[in-house]
Design a protein around this motif. Structure first.
Motif, PDB file in Angstrom:
ATOM      1  N   ILE A  78       0.832  -1.203   0.000  1.00  0.00           N
ATOM      2  CA  ILE A  78       0.000   0.000   0.000  1.00  0.00           C
ATOM      3  C   ILE A  78       0.865   1.251   0.000  1.00  0.00           C
ATOM      4  N   LEU A  79       1.962   1.223   0.754  1.00  0.00           N
ATOM      5  CA  LEU A  79       2.868   2.379   0.763  1.00  0.00           C
ATOM      6  C   LEU A  79       3.448   2.627  -0.622  1.00  0.00           C
ATOM      7  N   GLY A  80       3.715   1.554  -1.366  1.00  0.00           N
ATOM      8  CA  GLY A  80       4.194   1.689  -2.742  1.00  0.00           C
ATOM      9  C   GLY A  80       3.159   2.359  -3.630  1.00  0.00           C
ATOM     10  N   LEU A  81       1.890   1.966  -3.462  1.00  0.00           N
ATOM     11  CA  LEU A  81       0.808   2.585  -4.238  1.00  0.00           C
ATOM     12  C   LEU A  81       0.680   4.064  -3.893  1.00  0.00           C
ATOM     13  N   ILE A  82       0.717   4.369  -2.596  1.00  0.00           N
ATOM     14  CA  ILE A  82       0.592   5.768  -2.160  1.00  0.00           C
ATOM     15  C   ILE A  82       1.756   6.590  -2.697  1.00  0.00           C
ATOM     16  N   GLY A  83       2.963   6.005  -2.669  1.00  0.00           N
ATOM     17  CA  GLY A  83       4.131   6.702  -3.210  1.00  0.00           C
ATOM     18  C   GLY A  83       3.957   7.036  -4.684  1.00  0.00           C
ATOM     19  N   GLY A  84       3.407   6.095  -5.438  1.00  0.00           N
ATOM     20  CA  GLY A  84       3.156   6.339  -6.862  1.00  0.00           C
ATOM     21  C   GLY A  84       2.125   7.426  -7.081  1.00  0.00           C
TER      22      GLY A  84
END
Length: 166
Positions: A78-84
């Motif tokens: 989820i943190l990866g998605l938010i970062g994107g």
């Protein structure tokens, strides 16, 4: 309506809730409080979940992917998605010649606290022996491995450059 002022959104790795659970709870609160910016930001993150896939091999031997089930999604995913999403929002704001938006602030509230210059410098001084590297900048990999996504690579680089000059 006093509930709106006390509503705090965001997530911390120290909390005992997973990021996915916290997002769903915050979505309910944002909807109740008619906080459209936060509601829309959380909905955007949740709408990205189908991008999280797991590789599988079909009976025919063909390689394919399937969407991760809800219980397979990790905080790191989820943190990866938010970062994107943050990265794309920053590029949109750059084109608009703006610096901030409510959407961006809402997304950033779910990122872990970033390591500061002092914290990085202190860790490097305690744990890095520059004589073990051909070039002091080679220590960057070790430092980034320790801090992970909680340290900005450009900040680590500038800290190392300052330490080299001393």
């Amino acid at each position: 309506m006093t509930d709106k002022q006390t509503a705090t959104y965001g997530w911390s790795q120290d909390s005992n809730l997973s990021l996915q659970v916290k997002l769903k709870e915050d979505l309910k609160v944002a909807m109740r409080n008619k906080d459209h910016a936060v509601r829309d930001a959380i909905r955007m993150v949740i709408s990205e979940f189908p991008k999280l896939t797991v590789p599988i091999t079909l009976e025919s031997g063909k390689k394919s992917f399937r969407v991760k089930k809800s219980d397979e999604i990790t905080d790191e995913d989820i943190l990866g998605l938010i970062g994107g999403l943050i990265k794309s929002e920053k590029s949109v704001l750059e084109l608009k010649k703006e610096s901030e938006s409510e959407y961006l602030r809402a997304l950033e509230s779910y990122l872990p606290r970033m390591a500061g210059r002092e914290e990085i410098t202190a860790w490097v001084q305690e744990n890095i022996d520059f004589s073990a590297y051909k070039s002091p900048m080679q220590a960057m990999g070790t430092i980034m491995k320790h801090f992970g996504k909680t340290a900005d690579g450009n900040l680590v680089k500038s800290v190392l450059q300052e330490m080299i000059k001393k």
